[in-house]
Design a protein around this motif. Structure first.
Motif, PDB file in Angstrom:
ATOM      1  N   ASN A  45       0.821  -1.209   0.000  1.00  0.00           N
ATOM      2  CA  ASN A  45       0.000   0.000   0.000  1.00  0.00           C
ATOM      3  C   ASN A  45       0.856   1.261   0.000  1.00  0.00           C
ATOM      4  O   ASN A  45       0.597   2.204  -0.756  1.00  0.00           O
ATOM      5  CB  ASN A  45      -0.916   0.019   1.232  1.00  0.00           C
ATOM      6  N   SER A  49       1.168   4.049  -2.931  1.00  0.00           N
ATOM      7  CA  SER A  49       0.844   5.454  -2.670  1.00  0.00           C
ATOM      8  C   SER A  49       1.978   6.372  -3.109  1.00  0.00           C
ATOM      9  O   SER A  49       1.739   7.443  -3.674  1.00  0.00           O
ATOM     10  CB  SER A  49       0.546   5.650  -1.178  1.00  0.00           C
ATOM     11  N   PRO A 215      -5.505   0.959  -0.466  1.00  0.00           N
ATOM     12  CA  PRO A 215      -5.239   0.541  -1.852  1.00  0.00           C
ATOM     13  C   PRO A 215      -5.415  -0.960  -2.079  1.00  0.00           C
ATOM     14  O   PRO A 215      -6.119  -1.368  -3.008  1.00  0.00           O
ATOM     15  CB  PRO A 215      -3.786   0.991  -2.082  1.00  0.00           C
TER      16      PRO A 215
END
Length: 269
Positions: A45, A49, A215
């Motif tokens: 994640n 990002s 995510p």
């Protein structure tokens, strides 16, 4: 080795799920898979990002996280960050191009909304409705774009064309996925409003939680809702006609092959 799954090296072995294990309801199975991989997802994640922070590189981050969540949803082992980066290396040109195209399409559609919104006419109202419908369809298309890109040897034109078809072939599950994701966004937005005195602190905590968890949650949910349709309408029909092709690659992706515990390219369907 080229073929349906030729973009990746699936020779790495990992734990799977017994073929004879009882199947669980998709809802419970999703959360079990998510929380089982929760700690591994955190690093994925954060990497996603960082890479997607410049909005034009969002497509590059999307293919990496899609590979991880696709294999995880299929109960196949992944090597986390190494597989994430490996996927990007093999798909970055196409992913970058599609990511930029997506940004441009969204920019045009959002501009149209702001353009027509202040106009108080029947034509403007109809135009807003059309633009909103286009936004919905294009958003649902994005649930398929990245999986089609990393799974099949498609051109960009074929990726968009087939993603558009899948929106309607699998409309209700795609819409359910969309609603679920919107609800999560809504929760994030409502909590600071409910606790307005602590809004700044809550927003800061939400940002951290979002970056560390959301995510993979989103992309895993997308896989649960969309991959069965891809399997039904592309993979299964193809291998009904070509049962002896890509045996190992199908096993590596978690697809059942009769008689098992060559290469191929799928064309536009």
């Amino acid at each position: 080795m080229a073929g349906i799954f030729g973009l990746f090296d699936y020779t790495k072995e990992g734990p799977g799920v017994s073929k004879n294990a009882p199947k669980k309801h998709t809802f419970f199975n999703f959360f079990e898979v998510f929380f089982r991989n929760f700690w591994k997802f955190i690093s994925i994640n954060l990497l996603h990002s960082i890479i997607s922070l410049p909005i034009l590189t969002n497509g590059i981050a999307a293919v990496g996280i899609t590979n991880i969540t696709r294999n995880t949803a299929r109960e196949k082992h992944t090597f986390g960050i190494s597989d994430f980066i490996d996927t990007i290396k093999k798909n970055w040109k196409q992913a970058l191009a599609v990511g930029i195209i997506n940004v441009l399409i969204y920019a045009v559609l959002i501009f149209d909304l702001f353009f027509f919104y202040p106009i108080n006419t029947t034509f403007a109202t109809v135009a807003i409705g059309i633009v909103l419908a286009m936004l919905l369809v294009f958003t649902l298309m994005n649930y398929y774009i990245w999986t089609l890109m990393i799974t099949f040897n498609y051109t960009i034109k074929q990726i968009y064309k087939n993603s558009f078809k899948f929106v309607f072939l699998n409309f209700w599950k795609s819409l359910l996925c969309f609603v679920a994701i919107i609800l999560v966004y809504a929760v994030y937005a409502i909590i600071p409003i409910l606790f307005v005195k602590f809004a700044d602190f809550i927003i800061a905590v939400e940002i951290i939680i979002y970056l560390a968890t959301f995510p993979c949650f989103k992309y895993l949910l997308v896989q649960f809702c969309t991959f069965p349709a891809i399997k039904k309408f592309i993979i299964d029909p193809y291998y009904e006609q070509n049962p002896d092709l890509d045996i190992q690659k199908r096993l590596d992706l978690g697809l059942e092959v009769d008689g098992y515990s060559n290469t191929s390219d799928f064309e536009d369907f």
